[in-house]
Write an enzyme that holds these catalytic residues in place. Structure first.
Site, short mmCIF file in Angstrom:
data_model
loop_
_atom_site.label_atom_id
_atom_site.label_comp_id
_atom_site.label_asym_id
_atom_site.label_seq_id
_atom_site.Cartn_x
_atom_site.Cartn_y
_atom_site.Cartn_z
N VAL A 14 -65.83 23.26 7.19
CA VAL A 14 -64.54 22.60 7.41
C VAL A 14 -64.63 21.10 7.12
CG1 VAL A 14 -62.96 21.90 9.27
CG2 VAL A 14 -63.63 24.28 9.04
N ASP A 32 -73.25 13.72 10.40
CA ASP A 32 -73.76 15.02 10.84
C ASP A 32 -75.13 14.81 11.47
OD1 ASP A 32 -72.87 18.17 9.75
OD2 ASP A 32 -74.79 17.88 10.78
N ARG A 37 -78.89 18.32 5.81
CA ARG A 37 -77.54 18.45 5.23
C ARG A 37 -77.09 17.10 4.64
NH1 ARG A 37 -73.59 21.46 2.95
NH2 ARG A 37 -71.52 21.08 3.79
N THR A 91 -67.51 25.81 17.13
CA THR A 91 -67.11 26.26 18.48
C THR A 91 -67.43 27.76 18.58
OG1 THR A 91 -64.87 26.36 17.57
CG2 THR A 91 -65.32 24.56 19.07
N THR A 126 -61.67 24.89 16.28
CA THR A 126 -60.81 25.88 16.95
C THR A 126 -61.20 25.97 18.42
OG1 THR A 126 -60.79 27.09 14.89
CG2 THR A 126 -59.99 28.26 16.84
N CYS A 266 -64.82 32.93 12.92
CA CYS A 266 -63.42 32.59 13.23
C CYS A 266 -62.71 33.78 13.84
CB CYS A 266 -62.70 32.12 11.98
SG CYS A 266 -63.26 30.50 11.46
N ARG A 337 -73.26 33.77 8.96
CA ARG A 337 -73.12 33.69 10.41
C ARG A 337 -72.21 34.80 10.94
NH1 ARG A 337 -71.20 27.72 10.99
NH2 ARG A 337 -70.07 28.39 9.16
N1 LIG Z 1 -65.36 28.00 8.47
C1 LIG Z 1 -64.11 28.37 8.60
O1 LIG Z 1 -63.62 29.26 7.92
C2 LIG Z 1 -63.19 27.71 9.58
C3 LIG Z 1 -61.82 27.75 9.34
C4 LIG Z 1 -60.97 27.16 10.24
C5 LIG Z 1 -61.50 26.55 11.40
N2 LIG Z 1 -62.84 26.57 11.61
C6 LIG Z 1 -63.34 25.91 12.81
O2 LIG Z 1 -63.84 24.65 12.42
C7 LIG Z 1 -64.97 24.30 13.23
C8 LIG Z 1 -66.17 24.00 12.35
O3 LIG Z 1 -66.52 25.18 11.65
P1 LIG Z 1 -67.47 25.15 10.38
O4 LIG Z 1 -67.37 26.50 9.76
O5 LIG Z 1 -67.19 23.97 9.53
O6 LIG Z 1 -68.88 24.97 11.08
P2 LIG Z 1 -70.27 24.64 10.36
O7 LIG Z 1 -71.32 25.20 11.23
O8 LIG Z 1 -70.20 25.03 8.92
O9 LIG Z 1 -70.35 23.06 10.38
C9 LIG Z 1 -70.46 22.31 11.51
C10 LIG Z 1 -71.31 21.08 11.22
O10 LIG Z 1 -71.29 20.30 12.40
C11 LIG Z 1 -72.58 19.76 12.59
N3 LIG Z 1 -72.72 19.40 13.98
C12 LIG Z 1 -72.96 20.19 15.04
N4 LIG Z 1 -72.98 19.47 16.18
C13 LIG Z 1 -72.74 18.19 15.82
C14 LIG Z 1 -72.65 16.96 16.53
N5 LIG Z 1 -72.78 16.92 17.85
N6 LIG Z 1 -72.43 15.83 15.84
C15 LIG Z 1 -72.29 15.86 14.49
N7 LIG Z 1 -72.37 16.98 13.76
C16 LIG Z 1 -72.59 18.14 14.42
C17 LIG Z 1 -73.52 20.84 12.12
O11 LIG Z 1 -74.79 20.31 11.79
C18 LIG Z 1 -72.77 21.41 10.91
O12 LIG Z 1 -73.14 20.76 9.71
C19 LIG Z 1 -65.15 25.46 14.20
O13 LIG Z 1 -64.46 25.20 15.38
C20 LIG Z 1 -64.50 26.62 13.48
O14 LIG Z 1 -64.03 27.60 14.37
C21 LIG Z 1 -63.70 27.11 10.71
#
Ligand SMILES: NC(=O)c1ccc[n+]([C@@H]2O[C@H](COP(=O)([O-])OP(=O)(O)OC[C@H]3O[C@@H](n4cnc5c(N)ncnc54)[C@H](O)[C@@H]3O)[C@@H](O)[C@H]2O)c1
Length: 427
Positions: A14, A32, A37, A91, A126, A266, A337
């Protein structure tokens, strides 16, 4: 007055596409905690494949600057002078399907430590309705020493991207926005409007925006659960579910959902956020959790269907060689995942079968690390007693199944992506 500099906290599926998009107009710092990464991104490569190298490299800058562009970092120092902090951390749920807010709280601590007067913190992760104001804001206030809606403000704008989908990219998806006051709502909305071509919808409150996101995915989960139930019923009746869905789909208001494994972080996760919050209010959600139970049962169901089909063909189950096509949670995407292909594999292993996993998209090291399973990126040259298509990667459509099958064998199509002549059975 501070310039409109934006920090994106969490550069995953995201955060990175969003950071890249904002960077076409604003000075953006991507933060990050994953150092690997950061170096990968700064070298112009995105392992999630959401942003192409060319598009990423076009916005990258070598050092933090006031001009438009993206600088990625793991240093707090680099995000200190930002005005907007957009939080896009994971989340997940724990093994008992309870929401885990730790990354969100940790990210709020990070932001709280650099927060200054008039800054705006926007959450995109989310969550359940109320999480931003009840869980995150108190952390921001405590760590920063500032007062909410007086010294600093908040917003919530849920992400709707669909990993692997190169058509519905972030700027082409209408975005819901919200703010902690009407003025901040407008400000947050204007910020997103300046980059989202599809436009925005300003929700009246943060809670409404949070609820909207979590029900989008819960609705999808429940609809898929319904067709999964239909697949089980029609299978007993020996009626082809997809033929039924195609016929019913000719009615203008019949929704086009298909049966399948519901994985990822999700659709299979977010309903638990809503369910837990409902339970806290003393309401026991029936439909939401029934949908979850149905979808989580599909891995076992697929395995038992494959085994039954093999038995009908007199194939010995114990010691049978089975090829799994696809271990990612969805097609044309490297994300493994919470993939439900592992449920099929676990159930088949209980029958004493030998499993080979082929997935040209998945990172074998990640599969090993996450699930203790060996997967290969190259098509195996052996022949198998059963081949199960679990993920509809485009590459699988081109496969010559005859080269993979023993003389007597079964091809099972979970995704209904093969021709009838290519398979013995499907979901
Ligand atoms: N992937 C999807 O399809 C999607 C779509 C809509 C919403 N979401 C929501 O968006 C959010 C993120 O999802 P994602 O798929 O991008 O996750 P992800 O795991 O791909 O990315 C999250 C990133 O956050 C970093 N991170 C973790 N803790 C951290 C912190 N304390 N400080 C800084 N960086 C930190 C991780 O290293 C990782 O690179 C979630 O809540 C998910 O439910 C995801």
């Amino acid at each position: 007055m501070k310039k409109d500099k934006i920090a994106i906290i969490g550069l995953g599926y995201v955060g990175l596409p969003l950071a890249r998009l904002f960077a076409t107009k604003y000075s953006v710092v991507g933060f990050d905690i994953n150092t690997k990464r950061i170096s990968e991104l700064m070298s112009g490569n995105d392992a999630t494949l959401e942003v192409s190298d060319e598009v990423l490299q076009a916005v990258l800058v070598d050092e933090p600057s006031e001009k438009a562009g993206l600088y990625c970092t793991d240093s707090l120092e680099d995000i200190k002078d930002c005005k907007y902090y957009v939080v896009t951390v994971p989340t997940p749920v724990d093994k008992n399907n309870r929401p885990v807010l730790t990354p969100l709280i940790k990210a709020s601590e990070t932001v709280g430590s650099v927060l200054e007067k008039d800054d705006v913190v926007i959450y995109e992760s989310t969550v359940y309705p109320g999480a931003t104001e009840e869980e995150c804001i108190p952390v921001l206030e405590k760590v920063s020493g500032l007062t909410f809606n007086q010294d600093f403000f908040a917003g919530y704008s849920p992400e709707r991207i669909n990993p692997g989908d190169k058509e519905h990219t972030v700027e082409k998806i209408l975005k819901v926005t919200s703010g902690s006051t009407p003025e901040i709502g407008k400000k947050v909305d204007d910020l997103y409007k300046s980059v989202i071509i599809a436009g925005t919808h300003l929700a009246p409150t943060i809670k409404v925006a949070e609820a909207a996101k979590v029900i989008e995915n819960s609705q999808r989960d429940i609809n898929i659960a319904f067709v999964n139930e239909l697949a089980k019923i029609f299978n007993l009746m020996d009626v082809n579910t997809h033929d039924v869905l195609e016929a019913a789909g000719t009615k203008w208001n019949f929704l086009p959902f298909k049966p399948g494994l519901v994985g990822g972080h999700c659709i299979g996760v977010d309903p638990y956020y809503l369910a837990q919050k409902a339970q806290e209010y003393g309401y026991n959600p029936e439909i939401i959790l029934a949908g979850r139970r149905m979808n989580d049962s599909m891995g076992d169901y697929v395995a038992s269907e494959v085994v039954k089909t093999m038995i009908r063909k007199d194939i010995k189950i114990k010691g049978a060689d089975i090829l799994i096509l696809g271990i990612t949670f969805k097609e044309n995407c490297p994300d493994v995942r919470n993939t439900k292909a592992v449920d099929v594999i676990a159930a088949l292993k209980e029958y004493g079968t030998n499993i080979t996993i082929f997935d040209p998209w998945a990172n074998a090291t990640e599969v090993q690390h996450e699930y203790g399973l060996t997967s290969v990126n190259k098509l195996p040259s052996e022949k198998f007693d059963a081949v199960i298509l679990t993920v509809a990667h485009s590459e699988f459509k081109e496969l010559n199944f005859d080269l993979l099958k023993k003389e007597t064998s079964v091809v099972y199509d979970v995704k209904n992506s093969l021709l009838e002549s290519q398979k013995d059975k499907g979901l």
